[in-house]
Write a protein that holds these residues in place. Structure first.
Motif, short mmCIF file in Angstrom:
data_model
loop_
_atom_site.label_atom_id
_atom_site.label_comp_id
_atom_site.label_asym_id
_atom_site.label_seq_id
_atom_site.Cartn_x
_atom_site.Cartn_y
_atom_site.Cartn_z
N UNK A 22 -15.32 -17.47 88.04
CA UNK A 22 -16.48 -16.67 87.62
C UNK A 22 -17.12 -15.88 88.75
N UNK A 23 -16.82 -16.25 90.01
CA UNK A 23 -17.36 -15.55 91.17
C UNK A 23 -16.23 -15.24 92.14
N UNK A 24 -16.49 -14.31 93.06
CA UNK A 24 -15.47 -13.99 94.05
C UNK A 24 -15.25 -15.17 95.00
N UNK A 25 -16.29 -15.96 95.24
CA UNK A 25 -16.11 -17.16 96.07
C UNK A 25 -15.16 -18.14 95.39
N UNK A 26 -15.30 -18.32 94.07
CA UNK A 26 -14.41 -19.25 93.36
C UNK A 26 -13.00 -18.69 93.26
N UNK A 27 -12.86 -17.38 93.12
CA UNK A 27 -11.52 -16.76 93.14
C UNK A 27 -10.87 -16.99 94.51
N UNK A 28 -11.66 -16.80 95.58
CA UNK A 28 -11.16 -17.04 96.94
C UNK A 28 -10.69 -18.48 97.10
N UNK A 29 -11.50 -19.43 96.60
CA UNK A 29 -11.14 -20.84 96.69
C UNK A 29 -9.86 -21.14 95.92
N UNK A 30 -9.75 -20.56 94.71
CA UNK A 30 -8.54 -20.77 93.91
C UNK A 30 -7.32 -20.23 94.64
#
Length: 354
Positions: free
Chosen positions: A30-38
């Motif tokens: 849902x966020x760019x931080x979570x996309x980065x983590x994934x």
């Protein structure tokens, strides 16, 4: 398994970037931080394919164009570097991405300026491209807030193999920078000193991270994760000029194994490094709001940074907002492939250049 990635390669100030515009698997979040983590947890093999040999080399960077998590941004960007470093924001990479998007037609070019926003893990970034005859002549980006806390200044770091403690500070400009005055260490910032600069710089950076760990006040981003040497700062009517070089990791340093004390130098003046230096010099009262910093790299390329706002609140930490102006050039359009029969599925390193 096989993989085919559509890419655009560029350089900005001499530092390369490989922009992946198509061929990626789904990247949820849902966020760019979570996309980065994934991406870091599940897709790091793609970074290795692009950056390691035989398809990459130590100074290569990768930028993954993904769906934005903000309606105000045209695309999201995940930045990836060597040693599994995923910056929350990168200036030189941002300039390369903006140039690639506009010159390839992914963002419609308008004259004389094309403006839009890009979504990075650190937050939305405003982009202004100066355009003429189908080319992007310059990119000015308004970075996420930069800051330096009083507790992160005037540090003394003990570094194995160095006789005296190293004076330094830590500032955030999109990454956490250990800032060191090269002149105080009798280090001359020139290309032929590159190997010595990387070895000393990587030791200082790792020691600083061990002895003075930091984190961002708004999201989980530990540091320091990079180092900038600066020298020859001169105050001018418009602000100041400075020479710099940024030391970036390409290996995991182990103190008892000198062969791991390696790194590489940013060929560009470094955008987030310029912002970190602006926060540093602003904190010292040497560059004020409206002041510009002409920041020269080790190969002589230049970025122009400007403080456009002070007193920015970052969850209780006071910071600045800065712009960075630079230019990138497309060097090739290509498709990077990996065949399932290839013995080097994720690439490799050899110690002669890594």
């Amino acid at each position: 398994m096989s993989l085919s990635l559509q890419t655009i390669d560029l350089h900005c100030g001499g530092e390369p970037a490989r922009i992946v515009t198509a061929g990626l698997p789904p990247i949820p979040g849902p966020t760019m931080l979570s996309k980065r983590t994934y991406f870091m947890s599940n897709l790091d093999y793609i970074r290795k394919i692009l950056l390691l040999e035989p398809r990459g080399y130590p100074c290569q960077n990768a930028d993954f164009i993904v769906d934005s998590c903000s309606t105000e941004c045209v695309y999201g960007v995940i930045v990836a570097e060597q040693n599994k470093v995923y910056p929350s924001m990168s200036g030189h990479n941002c300039i390369c991405v903006a140039t690639a998007l506009v010159e390839s037609g992914m963002v419609e070019m308008e004259y004389p300026f094309t403006t839009f926003k890009l979504d990075f893990p650190a937050g939305p970034v405003d982009i202004k491209c100066e355009c003429e005859n189908g080319k992007v002549l310059s990119v000015t980006l308004t970075n996420v807030p930069s800051f330096i806390r009083p507790c992160d200044t005037s540090l003394l770091i003990t570094v194995p193999s160095l006789l005296d403690p190293v004076p330094c500070s830590v500032a955030f400009g999109g990454m956490f920078y250990c800032i060191v005055n090269a002149s105080e260490m009798n280090i001359i910032l020139k290309p032929e000193n590159g190997r010595m600069i990387t070895q000393i710089g990587e030791r200082i950076k790792v020691a600083c991270k061990e002895q003075h760990p930091v984190n961002h006040p708004s999201f989980d981003y530990p540091g320091c994760d990079i180092l900038v040497f600066y020298s020859d700062f001169v105050k001018t009517d418009e602000g100041g000029t400075v020479n710099n070089t940024v030391v970036m990791s390409n290996n995991k340093l182990e103190w008892g194994r000198p062969e791991t004390h390696t790194a590489m130098l940013d060929r560009s003046p470094c955008g987030t490094g310029t912002c970190a230096l602006l926060a540093y010099f602003h904190g010292r009262g040497e560059i004020k709001v409206g002041g510009k910093l002409r920041n020269r790299s080790i190969v002589g390329s230049e970025f122009i940074g400007e403080i456009v706002e002070e007193g920015v609140d970052i969850d209780g930490v006071e910071g600045i907002r800065a712009t960075i102006k630079g230019r990138a050039w497309i060097t090739q359009y290509c498709r990077v492939v990996r065949d399932e029969s290839d013995p080097f599925q994720e690439g490799f390193k050899v110690g002669d250049i890594w």
